[in-house]
Design an enzyme around this catalytic site. Structure first.
Site, mmCIF file in Angstrom:
data_model
loop_
_atom_site.group_PDB
_atom_site.id
_atom_site.type_symbol
_atom_site.label_atom_id
_atom_site.label_comp_id
_atom_site.label_asym_id
_atom_site.label_seq_id
_atom_site.Cartn_x
_atom_site.Cartn_y
_atom_site.Cartn_z
ATOM 1 N N LYS A 164 -7.386 0.579 1.514
ATOM 2 C CA LYS A 164 -7.499 0.147 0.122
ATOM 3 C C LYS A 164 -7.290 -1.365 0.022
ATOM 4 C CE LYS A 164 -4.883 0.635 -4.068
ATOM 5 N NZ LYS A 164 -3.748 1.203 -4.775
ATOM 6 N N LYS A 175 -3.236 -6.438 -2.937
ATOM 7 C CA LYS A 175 -2.886 -7.818 -3.246
ATOM 8 C C LYS A 175 -1.776 -8.337 -2.343
ATOM 9 C CE LYS A 175 0.018 -6.393 -7.255
ATOM 10 N NZ LYS A 175 -0.351 -5.009 -7.497
ATOM 11 N N LYS A 232 5.496 2.225 3.448
ATOM 12 C CA LYS A 232 6.168 0.957 3.153
ATOM 13 C C LYS A 232 7.357 0.739 4.063
ATOM 14 C CE LYS A 232 4.763 -0.178 -1.536
ATOM 15 N NZ LYS A 232 5.184 -0.501 -2.894
#
Ligand code: TRP
Length: 339
Positions: free
Chosen positions: A201, A204, A119
Site C-alpha cells: 500500500k 506516507k 508495526k
C-alpha cells in the site's frame, strides 16, 4: 430520543493520522469521497493526533501536520459547518473512554492485530504499550459518537471488527449503550499502491519518497515520480493486479483521477508505450490536485481562521462525546462528579 427523531441522517466517523504529509492514497481512497458524503450523512472527521504518538514524532512536525490535514479537508471541499472537523486531543473523552474500554478488551484480541505485528517489526526499538493499545483508542473514537458507519480500507477492517466486538460485549454486560458501527465501503475509490513496490500500500511514512506521491507535491515532482514508477517487462497496458501490479496500479490511479473505467483505459492506451502512459497518469493526477493545492496554500497560513474552526468543531464534538462518556461512567458504577 427526540434528537434521534429530528436527526435521521446516519452518522459517519473517520480519522486520519497527522503523521506525515498526505498522499494521493489518502486522497483517492478517502478525502475525495468525503466531499460526496456530506449531504447524505452527518460526518465527523477527526485528526487523530493521539494515535500518531504511538510512533515517535517530531513535535513541531506533528503540530504542523495536524493543521495541514485540516487545511486539506477544507481544500478538498469539506464544509466546516456541515461536517465536524476536529482534533482528537481537543476532546479528552477519547482518552477517558479508551481507559474504560481497555478493561473490556483482552490481551489475546490485541495480540492478533496484524497492524500491531507489522508495526512492531518495523519499529522494533519502540514497541510501546500505546502501539499495542492503538485499536482500543480507535474503538473509543468511533463509539463515543455512536457512529453508524466507518469508512475503512482493508488495513483497518480488523480494527473496526474489534470495535464492534468491544461495543457488543459492553452492551451485553450493561444493556444497550453503544451503536454497533458498520464498515462503509465507498462506491468509488481505489486502493492506491506504492509506485516502486506495487505489492504494498502507498504509505506516507515510507522511507523512499519515490514510493508515494503527496497531495502537495509540485507538478514536476508528480510527473517525475510517475515516470519512475515500476512496471514490467511486457508492453501491454492491461489490468492484471497479480502479474502486472505496477501497470494495474497506474490504471487504477488514472481511473480514479479521470472517472474512466478500466475497460475504457485499456482501449484508450492500446498500442501506446508505458512511458507515454505514465506521463498521462502523472498529468491527470497533477491537474486534479492543482486547484486543491491552490486552495490549501491560501488557507494554511490563516491560523486564526483554522483555529476558529477547530474551536467550534471541538465544542460540538465534546458535547456529543460527553453524553456517551457520562452514560458509560454511570453504567460501570463510577460516582458522578459533583461539580
Ligand atoms: N487507524 C486509522 C488509520 O490509521 C485512523 C483512525 C483512528 C480511525 N481512529 C479512527 C479511522 C476511527 C476510522 C475511525 O487509518
Amino acid at each position: 430520543m427526540t434528537e434521534d427523531i429530528i436527526n435521521k441522517k446516519k452518522r459517519i466517523f473517520s480519522g486520519i493520522q497527522p503523521s506525515g504529509n498526505l498522499t494521493i492514497g489518502n486522497y483517492f481512497g478517502a478525502l475525495k469521497n468525503f466531499g460526496a458524503l456530506q449531504n447524505d450523512y452527518e460526518c465527523i472527521y477527526c485528526i487523530v493526533d493521539l494515535h500518531s504518538l504511538t510512533v515517535r514524532q517530531e513535535p513541531k512536525n506533528l503540530r504542523q501536520h495536524s493543521y495541514s490535514v485540516l487545511a486539506l479537508y477544507l481544500a478538498t471541499g469539506l464544509d466546516p459547518e456541515q461536517n465536524t472537523l476536529f482534533i482528537q486531543s481537543h476532546v479528552s473523552a477519547h482518552a477517558e473512554l479508551s481507559w474504560i474500554l481497555n478493561c473490556y478488551t483482552y490481551m489475546g484480541e490485541l495480540s492478533r492485530m496484524t497492524q500491531f505485528k507489522d508495526k512492531s517489526s518495523k519499529h522494533a526499538d519502540n514497541i510501546n504499550a500505546g502501539l499495542f493499545d492503538y485499536p482500543v483508542l480507535m474503538a473509543a473514537d468511533i463509539l463515543l459518537y455512536q457512529a453508524d458507519l466507518v469508512p475503512v480500507g482493508q488495513d483497518q477492517k480488523q480494527h473496526l471488527e474489534l470495535s464492534r466486538d468491544i461495543a457488543d460485549r459492553f452492551n451485553k454486560i450493561y444493556s444497550d449503550t453503544f451503536v454497533i458501527p458498520e464498515p462503509y465501503i465507498p462506491k468509488v475509490g481505489n486502493k492506491i499502491m506504492s509506485l516502486q513496490e506495487p505489492e504494498r500500500k502507498m504509505s506516507k511514512s515510507d522511507e523512499n519518497e519515490n514510493n508515494f506521491v503527496l497531495i502537495l507535491d509540485p507538478y514536476d515532482t508528480i510527473i517525475r515520480k510517475f515516470k519512475r514508477a515500476v512496471t514490467d517487462s511486457e508492453k501491454e497496458i492491461r489490468f492484471d493486479p497479480v502479474n502486472k501490479a505496477g501497470i494495474s496500479n497506474l490504471m487504477g490511479i488514472y481511473s480514479s483521477a479521470t472517472g474512466k473505467s478500466i475497460a475504457d483505459i485499456e482501449k484508450e492506451f492500446s498500442g501506446i508505450n508505458y512511458g507515454e502512459f505514465k506521463i498521462a497518469v502523472g498529468e491527470a493526477v497533477a491537474n486534479e490536485l492543482k486547484p486543491i493545492q491552490e486552495k490549501y496554500n491560501s488557507l494554511i497560513n490563516e491560523k486564526d481562521y483554522l483555529n476558529e474552526i477547530l474551536k467550534d468543531s471541538a465544542q460540538r464534538a465534546e458535547h456529543m462525546a460527553r453524553k456517551t462518556l457520562s452514560k458509560v461512567y454511570r453504567k460501570v458504577g463510577l460516582v458522578p462528579r459533583q461539580f
